[in-house]
Design an enzyme around this catalytic site. Structure first.
Site, PDB file in Angstrom:
ATOM      1  N   LEU A  22     -24.689 -31.797 -31.804  1.00 54.21           N
ATOM      2  CA  LEU A  22     -23.892 -31.578 -30.539  1.00 54.21           C
ATOM      3  C   LEU A  22     -24.685 -32.012 -29.314  1.00 54.21           C
ATOM      4  O   LEU A  22     -25.707 -32.232 -29.247  1.00 54.21           O
ATOM      5  CB  LEU A  22     -23.906 -29.791 -30.288  1.00 54.21           C
ATOM      6  CG  LEU A  22     -23.241 -29.161 -29.355  1.00 54.21           C
ATOM      7  CD1 LEU A  22     -21.595 -29.246 -29.423  1.00 54.21           C
ATOM      8  CD2 LEU A  22     -23.533 -27.718 -29.069  1.00 54.21           C
ATOM      9  N   ARG A  26      -0.791 -15.483 -40.633  1.00 56.49           N
ATOM     10  CA  ARG A  26      -1.812 -16.141 -41.001  1.00 56.49           C
ATOM     11  C   ARG A  26      -0.981 -17.452 -42.121  1.00 56.49           C
ATOM     12  O   ARG A  26      -0.343 -17.187 -42.934  1.00 56.49           O
ATOM     13  CB  ARG A  26      -2.681 -15.492 -42.339  1.00 56.49           C
ATOM     14  CG  ARG A  26      -3.863 -16.325 -42.713  1.00 56.49           C
ATOM     15  CD  ARG A  26      -4.666 -15.467 -43.630  1.00 56.49           C
ATOM     16  NE  ARG A  26      -6.003 -16.501 -44.098  1.00 56.49           N
ATOM     17  CZ  ARG A  26      -6.082 -17.279 -44.883  1.00 56.49           C
ATOM     18  NH1 ARG A  26      -4.857 -17.718 -45.529  1.00 56.49           N
ATOM     19  NH2 ARG A  26      -6.954 -18.129 -45.147  1.00 56.49           N
ATOM     20  N   GLU A  36     -30.753 -31.645 -35.615  1.00 55.44           N
ATOM     21  CA  GLU A  36     -30.787 -30.795 -34.563  1.00 55.44           C
ATOM     22  C   GLU A  36     -31.063 -29.320 -35.299  1.00 55.44           C
ATOM     23  O   GLU A  36     -31.121 -29.194 -36.432  1.00 55.44           O
ATOM     24  CB  GLU A  36     -29.471 -30.417 -33.625  1.00 55.44           C
ATOM     25  CG  GLU A  36     -28.367 -30.069 -34.319  1.00 55.44           C
ATOM     26  CD  GLU A  36     -27.150 -30.073 -33.478  1.00 55.44           C
ATOM     27  OE1 GLU A  36     -27.123 -30.188 -32.118  1.00 55.44           O
ATOM     28  OE2 GLU A  36     -25.966 -30.216 -34.312  1.00 55.44           O
ATOM     29  N   LYS A  38     -17.843 -27.764 -30.296  1.00 54.69           N
ATOM     30  CA  LYS A  38     -18.582 -26.651 -30.264  1.00 54.69           C
ATOM     31  C   LYS A  38     -17.600 -25.569 -30.864  1.00 54.69           C
ATOM     32  O   LYS A  38     -17.181 -24.645 -30.030  1.00 54.69           O
ATOM     33  CB  LYS A  38     -18.919 -26.241 -28.968  1.00 54.69           C
ATOM     34  CG  LYS A  38     -20.290 -25.277 -29.058  1.00 54.69           C
ATOM     35  CD  LYS A  38     -21.185 -25.137 -27.701  1.00 54.69           C
ATOM     36  CE  LYS A  38     -21.975 -24.046 -27.683  1.00 54.69           C
ATOM     37  NZ  LYS A  38     -23.040 -24.052 -28.481  1.00 54.69           N
ATOM     38  N   ARG A  58     -17.695 -29.906 -21.389  1.00 53.95           N
ATOM     39  CA  ARG A  58     -17.467 -29.932 -22.748  1.00 53.95           C
ATOM     40  C   ARG A  58     -16.429 -28.658 -23.657  1.00 53.95           C
ATOM     41  O   ARG A  58     -15.972 -29.274 -24.620  1.00 53.95           O
ATOM     42  CB  ARG A  58     -19.031 -29.519 -23.397  1.00 53.95           C
ATOM     43  CG  ARG A  58     -19.372 -29.560 -24.911  1.00 53.95           C
ATOM     44  CD  ARG A  58     -20.611 -29.337 -25.274  1.00 53.95           C
ATOM     45  NE  ARG A  58     -20.965 -27.821 -24.972  1.00 53.95           N
ATOM     46  CZ  ARG A  58     -22.264 -27.542 -25.077  1.00 53.95           C
ATOM     47  NH1 ARG A  58     -23.438 -28.459 -25.700  1.00 53.95           N
ATOM     48  NH2 ARG A  58     -22.715 -26.133 -24.924  1.00 53.95           N
ATOM     49  N   TYR A  93     -16.350 -22.209 -28.471  1.00 50.57           N
ATOM     50  CA  TYR A  93     -17.094 -21.400 -27.673  1.00 50.57           C
ATOM     51  C   TYR A  93     -17.995 -22.127 -26.728  1.00 50.57           C
ATOM     52  O   TYR A  93     -18.415 -23.343 -26.863  1.00 50.57           O
ATOM     53  CB  TYR A  93     -18.056 -20.444 -28.353  1.00 50.57           C
ATOM     54  CG  TYR A  93     -19.162 -20.827 -29.054  1.00 50.57           C
ATOM     55  CD1 TYR A  93     -18.857 -21.691 -30.146  1.00 50.57           C
ATOM     56  CD2 TYR A  93     -20.389 -20.481 -28.549  1.00 50.57           C
ATOM     57  CE1 TYR A  93     -20.437 -22.065 -30.716  1.00 50.57           C
ATOM     58  CE2 TYR A  93     -21.404 -20.865 -29.298  1.00 50.57           C
ATOM     59  CZ  TYR A  93     -21.540 -21.758 -30.519  1.00 50.57           C
ATOM     60  OH  TYR A  93     -22.445 -22.180 -30.856  1.00 50.57           O
TER      61      TYR A  93
END
Ligand code: PLP
Length: 286
Positions: free
Chosen positions: A206, A100, A181, A148, A52, A33
């Site tokens: 990140l 799945r 972070e 991310k 990114r 995301y």
């Protein structure tokens, strides 16, 4: 104005927006995301956010859901359809819908969802005047936090723990006692001689887009940045501390684990970075 979401090729009412139960984002957190700030009708730092995204997709061997230029149009369109002048736009890409199975599905298109919401800019401005409190917690995340990914359970737990302690952010700390972070932000301090310090992005964090842009802002303001480790003890004794992210820009930290940072008030360096940010960051009209 009714909220509109983009879901796999269609603009739909936000309240009706849905993805399939076998979306791999839902089943395995197999998705990535981005969150971009929208300020004064502009998407901020879109190029860096999409660079990114490209990296995150590449690291997970996931296909772009559409051509990059088409994706830019969708981002702008969702912001426009929601009438967002100030707020954020959220973009999520997953490996798609498939029965799945842990293995990558074959010939399955990626899925993409984009939402946007308005946020009153006075909220962040007020918060910057008071500053925020952080707690510190041992690192519990996987090693690939440079991607991310939507797999954010440790971040959820850390930020909930922060809230339950009366704080607004939690800093993950490595086994040597150095700050990594926040649950959704990068961590910074200002030393007694006015240098900015933040952890090198290659070491288990990140690479925040705001962090990168703040390097440019700092250079314009004549401030020096040291990319190095700093401990919780150093942060507690620092002249200033702050966090950075697309939604908070640079936000003063006035307390760490209940102990005040300096005099317990927002510092002048972080406030000057915050003020200069908008002028220096890339702006794309929505
Ligand atoms: N670190 C983590 C873990 C984050 O989730 C975020 C943003 O959500 C950041 C850092 C800051 O990144 P950016 O400045 O790109 O918003």
């Amino acid at each position: 104005m009714p909220r509109i979401a983009y879901v796999n090729g269609r603009y739909v009412a936000h309240r009706d927006a849905a993805v399939h139960i076998e979306d791999r984002g839902y089943q395995f957190a197999d998705g990535v995301y981005e969150v971009c700030e929208v300020a004064r009708g502009n998407l901020m730092d879109m190029t860096r956010h999409l660079d990114r995204l490209s990296r995150s997709l590449g690291e997970l061997k996931m296909a772009w859901p559409m051509h990059r230029s088409a994706l830019e149009i969708v981002l702008r369109e969702v912001v426009r359809r929601n009438g967002v002048q100030n707020g954020l736009v959220y973009l999520q890409v997953t490996r798609g819908v498939a029965a799945r199975d842990f293995l990558f599905p074959k010939d399955t298109a990626s899925c993409m969802v984009v939402t946007a919401k308005s946020v009153d800019p006075r909220l962040a401005a007020t918060r910057a005047e008071t500053g925020i409190k952080v707690i510190t917690l041992p690192e519990t995340r996987w090693e690939r936090v440079d991607i991310k990914s939507v797999g954010l359970l440790p971040n959820v737990l850390a930020k909930q723990a922060a809230k339950e302690s009366g704080a607004q952010e939690a800093w993950f700390v490595d086994t040597d006692g150095n700050v990594k972070e926040g649950g959704s932000s990068n961590a910074w301090i200002v030393t007694a001689d006015g240098k900015l310090v933040t952890r090198p992005a290659e070491h288990g964090i990140l690479r925040g887009i705001t962090r990168t842009t703040l390097f440019e802002v700092a250079a314009k303001l004549g401030l020096t940045i040291e990319e190095r480790f700093f401990s919780v003890a150093e942060a507690k004794a620092a002249r200033e501390a702050f966090i950075s992210s697309a939604t908070t820009i640079a936000m003063p930290v006035i307390e760490i684990d209940g102990a005040p940072v300096a005099n317990g008030h927002p510092g002048s360096v972080v406030l000057s970075l915050r003020e200069a940010f908008f002028d220096i960051a890339e702006k794309t009209k929505a």
